[in-house]
Write an enzyme that holds these catalytic residues in place. Structure first.
Site, PDB file in Angstrom:
ATOM      1  N   ARG A 120       0.826  -1.222   0.000  1.00 46.17           N
ATOM      2  CA  ARG A 120       0.000   0.000   0.000  1.00 46.17           C
ATOM      3  C   ARG A 120       0.855   1.265   0.000  1.00 46.17           C
ATOM      4  O   ARG A 120       0.459   2.282  -0.569  1.00 46.17           O
ATOM      5  CB  ARG A 120      -0.940   0.000   1.203  1.00 46.17           C
ATOM      6  CG  ARG A 120      -2.131  -0.902   0.983  1.00 46.17           C
ATOM      7  CD  ARG A 120      -3.076  -0.866   2.149  1.00 46.17           C
ATOM      8  NE  ARG A 120      -4.354  -1.464   1.793  1.00 46.17           N
ATOM      9  CZ  ARG A 120      -5.241  -1.889   2.671  1.00 46.17           C
ATOM     10  NH1 ARG A 120      -4.993  -1.781   3.962  1.00 46.17           N
ATOM     11  NH2 ARG A 120      -6.383  -2.411   2.263  1.00 46.17           N
TER      12      ARG A 120
ATOM     13  N   LYS B 213     -16.927 -16.972   4.736  1.00 44.93           N
ATOM     14  CA  LYS B 213     -18.360 -17.014   5.056  1.00 44.93           C
ATOM     15  C   LYS B 213     -19.263 -16.409   3.988  1.00 44.93           C
ATOM     16  O   LYS B 213     -18.982 -15.351   3.444  1.00 44.93           O
ATOM     17  CB  LYS B 213     -18.610 -16.254   6.357  1.00 44.93           C
ATOM     18  CG  LYS B 213     -18.101 -16.976   7.565  1.00 44.93           C
ATOM     19  CD  LYS B 213     -18.500 -16.201   8.800  1.00 44.93           C
ATOM     20  CE  LYS B 213     -18.110 -16.948  10.064  1.00 44.93           C
ATOM     21  NZ  LYS B 213     -18.396 -16.131  11.248  1.00 44.93           N
TER      22      LYS B 213
ATOM     23  N   GLY C 200      -7.961  -8.385   1.152  1.00 42.31           N
ATOM     24  CA  GLY C 200      -6.713  -8.531   1.908  1.00 42.31           C
ATOM     25  C   GLY C 200      -6.057  -9.891   1.695  1.00 42.31           C
ATOM     26  O   GLY C 200      -4.873  -9.982   1.352  1.00 42.31           O
TER      27      GLY C 200
ATOM     28  N   GLY D 177     -12.804  -3.894   1.523  1.00 42.86           N
ATOM     29  CA  GLY D 177     -14.203  -3.504   1.681  1.00 42.86           C
ATOM     30  C   GLY D 177     -14.682  -2.562   0.587  1.00 42.86           C
ATOM     31  O   GLY D 177     -15.784  -2.714   0.054  1.00 42.86           O
TER      32      GLY D 177
HETATM   33  P1  ADP Z   1     -10.398 -11.528   1.341  1.00 45.03           P
HETATM   34  O1  ADP Z   1      -9.630 -10.956   2.516  1.00 45.03           O
HETATM   35  O2  ADP Z   1      -9.529 -11.669   0.130  1.00 45.03           O
HETATM   36  O3  ADP Z   1     -11.683 -10.794   1.080  1.00 45.03           O
HETATM   37  P2  ADP Z   1     -11.653 -13.496   3.044  1.00 45.03           P
HETATM   38  O4  ADP Z   1     -11.141 -12.771   4.252  1.00 45.03           O
HETATM   39  O5  ADP Z   1     -13.089 -13.447   2.786  1.00 45.03           O
HETATM   40  O6  ADP Z   1     -10.816 -13.033   1.749  1.00 45.03           O
HETATM   41  O7  ADP Z   1     -11.300 -15.037   3.177  1.00 45.03           O
HETATM   42  C1  ADP Z   1     -10.009 -15.528   3.350  1.00 45.03           C
HETATM   43  C2  ADP Z   1      -9.964 -16.623   4.389  1.00 45.03           C
HETATM   44  O8  ADP Z   1     -10.863 -17.685   4.058  1.00 45.03           O
HETATM   45  C3  ADP Z   1      -8.577 -17.241   4.435  1.00 45.03           C
HETATM   46  O9  ADP Z   1      -8.024 -17.005   5.717  1.00 45.03           O
HETATM   47  C4  ADP Z   1      -8.822 -18.723   4.195  1.00 45.03           C
HETATM   48  O10 ADP Z   1      -8.042 -19.567   5.017  1.00 45.03           O
HETATM   49  C5  ADP Z   1     -10.285 -18.883   4.529  1.00 45.03           C
HETATM   50  N1  ADP Z   1     -10.850 -20.062   3.874  1.00 45.03           N
HETATM   51  C6  ADP Z   1     -10.837 -20.360   2.553  1.00 45.03           C
HETATM   52  N2  ADP Z   1     -11.382 -21.562   2.333  1.00 45.03           N
HETATM   53  C7  ADP Z   1     -11.769 -22.049   3.531  1.00 45.03           C
HETATM   54  C8  ADP Z   1     -12.384 -23.266   3.953  1.00 45.03           C
HETATM   55  N3  ADP Z   1     -12.723 -24.221   3.078  1.00 45.03           N
HETATM   56  N4  ADP Z   1     -12.613 -23.434   5.275  1.00 45.03           N
HETATM   57  C9  ADP Z   1     -12.257 -22.473   6.165  1.00 45.03           C
HETATM   58  N5  ADP Z   1     -11.678 -21.299   5.829  1.00 45.03           N
HETATM   59  C10 ADP Z   1     -11.429 -21.093   4.520  1.00 45.03           C
HETATM   60 MG    MG Z   2      -9.785 -11.193   4.612  1.00 40.51          MG
END
Ligand code: ADP
Ligand code: MG
Length: 386
Positions: free
Chosen positions: A31, A188, A340, A363
């Protein structure tokens, strides 16, 4: 900012320098590097440059040392190869010369920042001749340093980084080359429901992965064992899948990678999606699935990516994310990625060069994709119109 004469002006620039800090040092300077062209331009124009940013989530009114921008000032200084002063008491005024650049201590130390308090916004505005909003990552938040100050500064405009982000994301969403394929992973469904819903309307294929895919797998009637999934989201998932009004198709994984425990040295086993047992955790999409998804990505005109499709932090559950990341990078599509953990995955698999635009916003990226107006951008548009 490119259209404004900055010479000898006091220019207040809001950047998003909220970087991970570990042991008092900057752990990833992505960043900071993204902000450099804006800062170099202002310096080259002989402005007196004041940079403000937040870092972490301190309690307002309590300037805790762990949230100090000191490590950021040091890194900024070495990247710009000039002295960068960190100013702690700045809100009531500070002296600086044209051609000088100072970093103002964490805006979230000030009471009223998050609520975009008017009195605080006015004090910020009084510091400058020109306010430049360049922090795309916080443009979805109406706070004093992103929004309030833009109401009261003599001149308020967008910086080059913010402008580039809006341009690239607009290109992916306003007039996109088809087919559009989105990849939405992460943990989620509930946190990404609005984005799944919005993308479902826009894109041709919606690839789901991670914990989100687990909920869709459960909704399709399969056992997901001990996997992370959301039982109260099954109907929502079903309604997204069964829409037939020209919305996106949501292909489900045919195989998955499971383990008996969530740990760095858990043993990875590939199973068909209908063979998951009660004590399995689904931690990645399987190789047949990632090959099929990679194939969809190869034929895409536009790709939007947010969220890893597995627990990529553990190598044995990162293969799905690696294969899709490489497919996105190899594709001729115009590709945008944000989030992130998505950025961490891009770094891990070294695919940054193949992605057309990597957003600095998490976000803000999601809200833009959802079609929401970003308040910090809206106020600049209002100022420009008046
Ligand atoms: P971003 O930050 O790119 O928006 P998220 O924060 O929504 O992404 O999700 C990333 C997290 O989701 C990672 O820490 C990853 O370990 C977790 N994750 C991905 N697949 C699974 C899974 N099958 N079960 C549990 N956690 C998961
Ligand atoms: Mg994240």
């Amino acid at each position: 900012m490119a259209d404004i004469d900055l010479s000898c002006k006091r220019v207040l620039i809001r950047e998003d320098l909220n970087v991970p800090i570990s042991d008092g040092a900057v752990a990833s300077d992505a960043r900071i590097r993204a902000a450099l062209p804006t800062l170099r331009k202002a310096l080259a124009d002989n402005a007196a440059v004041m940079v403000m940013s937040h870092l972490g989530r301190p309690t307002e009114g309590n300037p805790a040392q762990e949230f100090s921008l000191k490590p950021v000032a040091e890194r900024l200084s070495s990247l710009l190869d000039i002295e960068v002063r960190l100013v702690s008491d700045w809100i009531d005024g500070l002296t600086l010369q044209p051609g000088e650049l100072v970093l103002l201590e964490n805006v979230r130390f000030l009471e009223g920042e998050k609520a975009s308090d008017d009195a605080l916004s006015k004090r910020m505005a009084k510091l400058c001749d020109v306010f430049v909003m360049d922090a795309f990552g916080t443009a979805h938040r109406a706070q004093a340093s992103t929004y309030g100050v833009a109401k009261y500064a003599p001149v308020a405009c967008a910086g080059p980084l913010l402008a580039a982000e809006l341009e690239a994301l607009g290109r992916a969403l306003d007039n996109p080359a088809r087919p559009i394929v989105a990849v939405v992973g992460g943990s989620k469904v509930s946190t990404k429901l609005t984005v799944l819903d919005a993308l479902g309307r826009i894109v041709d294929q919606l690839i789901v992965g991670g914990g989100i895919a687990n909920t869709f797998i459960a909704a399709a009637g399969h056992n997901v064992g001990k996997s992370l999934y959301e039982a109260d989201m099954l109907d929502t998932a079903l309604s997204l899948v069964s829409k037939t009004d020209g919305s996106a198709s949501i292909p489900l994984p045919v195989d998955v990678v499971v383990a008996n425990e969530f740990s760095a040295d858990a043993k990875a086993t590939v199973k068909k999606v209908d063979e998951v047992s009660d004590d399995d955790l689904i931690l990645d999409i399987g190789p047949k699935t990632s090959a099929a998804f990679a194939n969809l990505l190869a034929g895409a005109g536009t790709i939007i990516w947010n969220g890893p499709v597995g627990v990529f932090e553990f190598d044995q559950f990162g293969e799905g994310t690696r294969v899709l990341a490489e497919a996105i990078a190899a594709s001729d599509a115009f590709s945008v990625a944000g989030g992130g953990d998505t950025l961490a995955a891009i770094d891990k698999y070294g695919v940054a060069d193949g992605i057309s635009y990597i957003s600095t916003g998490g976000g803000a990226f999601l809200e833009f994709v959802e079609g929401k107006k970003l308040p910090a951008v809206e106020i600049l548009e209002q100022r420009a119109a008046n």
